[in-house]
Write a protein that holds these residues in place. Structure first.
Motif, PDB file in Angstrom:
ATOM      1  N   ASP A 176       0.809  -1.214   0.000  1.00 17.59           N
ATOM      2  CA  ASP A 176       0.000   0.000   0.000  1.00 17.59           C
ATOM      3  C   ASP A 176       0.846   1.269   0.000  1.00 17.59           C
ATOM      4  OD1 ASP A 176      -2.307  -1.439  -0.083  1.00 17.59           O
ATOM      5  OD2 ASP A 176      -2.704  -1.341   2.070  1.00 17.59           O
ATOM      6  N   GLY A 177       2.109   1.152  -0.327  1.00 11.43           N
ATOM      7  CA  GLY A 177       2.942   2.328  -0.485  1.00 11.43           C
ATOM      8  C   GLY A 177       3.829   2.647   0.696  1.00 11.43           C
ATOM      9  N   TYR A 178       4.032   1.685   1.560  1.00  7.59           N
ATOM     10  CA  TYR A 178       4.908   1.885   2.713  1.00  7.59           C
ATOM     11  C   TYR A 178       6.303   2.265   2.224  1.00  7.59           C
ATOM     12  CZ  TYR A 178       6.877   0.892   7.342  1.00  7.59           C
ATOM     13  OH  TYR A 178       7.502   0.986   8.550  1.00  7.59           O
ATOM     14  N   GLN A 179       6.788   3.394   2.678  1.00  8.03           N
ATOM     15  CA  GLN A 179       8.063   3.911   2.195  1.00  8.03           C
ATOM     16  C   GLN A 179       9.230   3.417   3.043  1.00  8.03           C
ATOM     17  OE1 GLN A 179       8.315   5.777  -0.679  1.00  8.03           O
ATOM     18  NE2 GLN A 179       6.147   5.211  -0.800  1.00  8.03           N
ATOM     19  N   LEU A 180      10.192   2.797   2.372  1.00  6.67           N
ATOM     20  CA  LEU A 180      11.406   2.330   3.047  1.00  6.67           C
ATOM     21  C   LEU A 180      12.479   3.372   2.807  1.00  6.67           C
ATOM     22  CD1 LEU A 180      11.200  -1.424   2.008  1.00  6.67           C
ATOM     23  CD2 LEU A 180      10.489  -0.383   4.157  1.00  6.67           C
ATOM     24  N   ALA A 181      12.471   4.409   3.649  1.00  4.15           N
ATOM     25  CA  ALA A 181      13.248   5.607   3.362  1.00  4.15           C
ATOM     26  C   ALA A 181      14.701   5.517   3.797  1.00  4.15           C
ATOM     27  CB  ALA A 181      12.579   6.814   4.029  1.00  4.15           C
ATOM     28  N   THR A 182      15.039   4.644   4.726  1.00  5.38           N
ATOM     29  CA  THR A 182      16.404   4.581   5.247  1.00  5.38           C
ATOM     30  C   THR A 182      16.907   3.146   5.243  1.00  5.38           C
ATOM     31  OG1 THR A 182      15.748   4.250   7.558  1.00  5.38           O
ATOM     32  CG2 THR A 182      15.878   6.536   6.772  1.00  5.38           C
ATOM     33  N   PRO A 183      18.224   2.948   5.197  1.00  3.89           N
ATOM     34  CA  PRO A 183      18.770   1.589   5.282  1.00  3.89           C
ATOM     35  C   PRO A 183      18.359   0.878   6.568  1.00  3.89           C
ATOM     36  CG  PRO A 183      20.448   3.116   4.519  1.00  3.89           C
ATOM     37  CD  PRO A 183      19.273   3.949   4.950  1.00  3.89           C
ATOM     38  N   GLU A 184      18.258   1.647   7.647  1.00  2.00           N
ATOM     39  CA  GLU A 184      17.874   1.050   8.933  1.00  2.00           C
ATOM     40  C   GLU A 184      16.445   0.500   8.862  1.00  2.00           C
ATOM     41  OE1 GLU A 184      21.209   3.675   9.354  1.00  2.00           O
ATOM     42  OE2 GLU A 184      19.188   4.102   8.579  1.00  2.00           O
ATOM     43  N   LEU A 185      15.557   1.229   8.188  1.00  3.53           N
ATOM     44  CA  LEU A 185      14.179   0.771   8.062  1.00  3.53           C
ATOM     45  C   LEU A 185      14.103  -0.462   7.167  1.00  3.53           C
ATOM     46  CD1 LEU A 185      11.273   1.247   8.832  1.00  3.53           C
ATOM     47  CD2 LEU A 185      11.059   2.858   6.933  1.00  3.53           C
ATOM     48  N   VAL A 186      14.903  -0.481   6.105  1.00  2.88           N
ATOM     49  CA  VAL A 186      14.953  -1.651   5.228  1.00  2.88           C
ATOM     50  C   VAL A 186      15.407  -2.870   6.020  1.00  2.88           C
ATOM     51  CG1 VAL A 186      16.108  -2.703   3.245  1.00  2.88           C
ATOM     52  CG2 VAL A 186      15.331  -0.319   3.127  1.00  2.88           C
TER      53      VAL A 186
END
Length: 326
Positions: A176-186
């Motif tokens: 649904d468009g969840y943004q993986l904005a940082t390497p830590e979040l990935v």
């Protein structure tokens, strides 16, 4: 079709976007064999359809598929690519038949199966649309949590388990468009999905503790937050949310505490954010501030005005009179 290459690869396509003459060659050669290591072909003569949203993260892959009149195989001729991951597929609608190791399993909505990318196999749908999503789980990551996926391949798994339900929810949130904005979040998302996969497949005692404290807890908190966001206009109580999600109120409190927040703080923040969106939405121009407050879950207009001003540094009327979104 769009393809972005960074640390994350996103592939989205629909065969409906290609001419009928080019449809099968593009899908089979450019998408199937070159990109995902699969060999698709129609089950019967006639029209077929496929669309997918495939996301490759460092150490994990996610794919959401809709197919009709298709067989998607991984034949022996493609095994030379060296992929030895496991793929957990969950059926969301339609009927699908999985084949591998000389076994065939018919899967209905709500069921799942684990298959090995190191062995030949296939998934076959029906003339009517089938929807499913797959999670590619690296062997090493599962082994680090004490899982033995080779013992769980080609077994029909019920999606009624909490881990499978939360995995399906988590993947939908990403779609649904969840943004993986940082390497830590990935990295966090990869760990959470791997944890959920390990719990579904089966981990040893130490691996289960790690997976429950990390991936399962994160998925539970995401599910709690989603439930709150969907019910902002109602009387949101901790006990009501807990009952809907089959968790204890104290467990939900601990989930928020681990994230440095509380249940009440999150509910209030979401209600204020919803009110702010409505105040700047031209479609709500004719609604009173009281109606917007009520729509956002506030029963006391004075309390709404005080908390809104404290949070945004402006009154609801001042926000409404500012520039509007088109």
């Amino acid at each position: 079709m769009t393809l972005e290459v960074r640390d994350i690869v996103d592939l989205r396509f629909s065969t409906a976007d290609w001419s009928e003459r080019d449809r099968l060659p593009i899908f089979r050669e450019q998408i199937g064999r070159m990109m995902v290591g699969l060999d698709p072909e129609p089950l019967t003569d006639g029209a077929f359809h496929a669309e997918a949203n495939i996301r490759e993260l460092p150490g994990l892959g996610i794919g959401s598929w809709t197919c009709s009149n298709l067989r998607i195989a991984r034949p022996r001729a493609l095994l030379h690519d060296g992929k030895d991951d496991f793929v957990l597929t969950i059926i969301t609608s339609g009927q699908v038949r999985a084949s591998q190791r000389g076994r065939e399993i018919d899967l209905a909505p709500g069921q799942a199966v684990l298959m090995s990318a190191a062995e030949a196999g296939e998934m076959a749908g029906s003339p009517s649309p089938s929807r499913f999503f797959g999670l590619r789980l690296p062997r090493k990551a599962l082994a680090s949590l004490g899982s033995s996926p080779q013992d769980m391949t080609m077994r029909a798994l019920s999606a009624n388990t909490e881990a499978l339900r939360l995995l399906a929810f988590y993947v939908r949130e990403l779609d649904d468009g969840y943004q993986l904005a940082t390497p830590e979040l990935v990295d966090a998302v990869v760990n959470h999905l791997t944890d959920l996969g390990a719990l579904i497949i089966g981990a040893n005692r130490d691996g289960t503790v790690v997976a429950e404290e990390r991936g399962l807890a994160a998925a539970r908190l995401a599910a709690v937050k989603a439930d709150i966001s969907e019910n902002l206009g109602y009387d949101l109580t901790l006990s009501a949310v807990a009952a809907r999600l089959k968790l204890t109120p104290r467990h939900i409190q601990r989930l928020f505490e681990s994230a440095g927040s509380t249940f009440s703080e999150f509910v209030l923040g979401q209600r204020l954010a919803r009110a702010h969106r409505l105040l700047t939405d031209p479609r709500w121009t004719d609604s009173t501030i009281g109606a917007i407050a009520f729509e956002s879950g506030f029963g006391d207009l004075s309390y709404f005005n005080r908390t809104f001003r404290r949070h945004y540094g402006a009154t609801p009327s001042e926000i409404r009179s500012g520039p509007r979104r088109l």
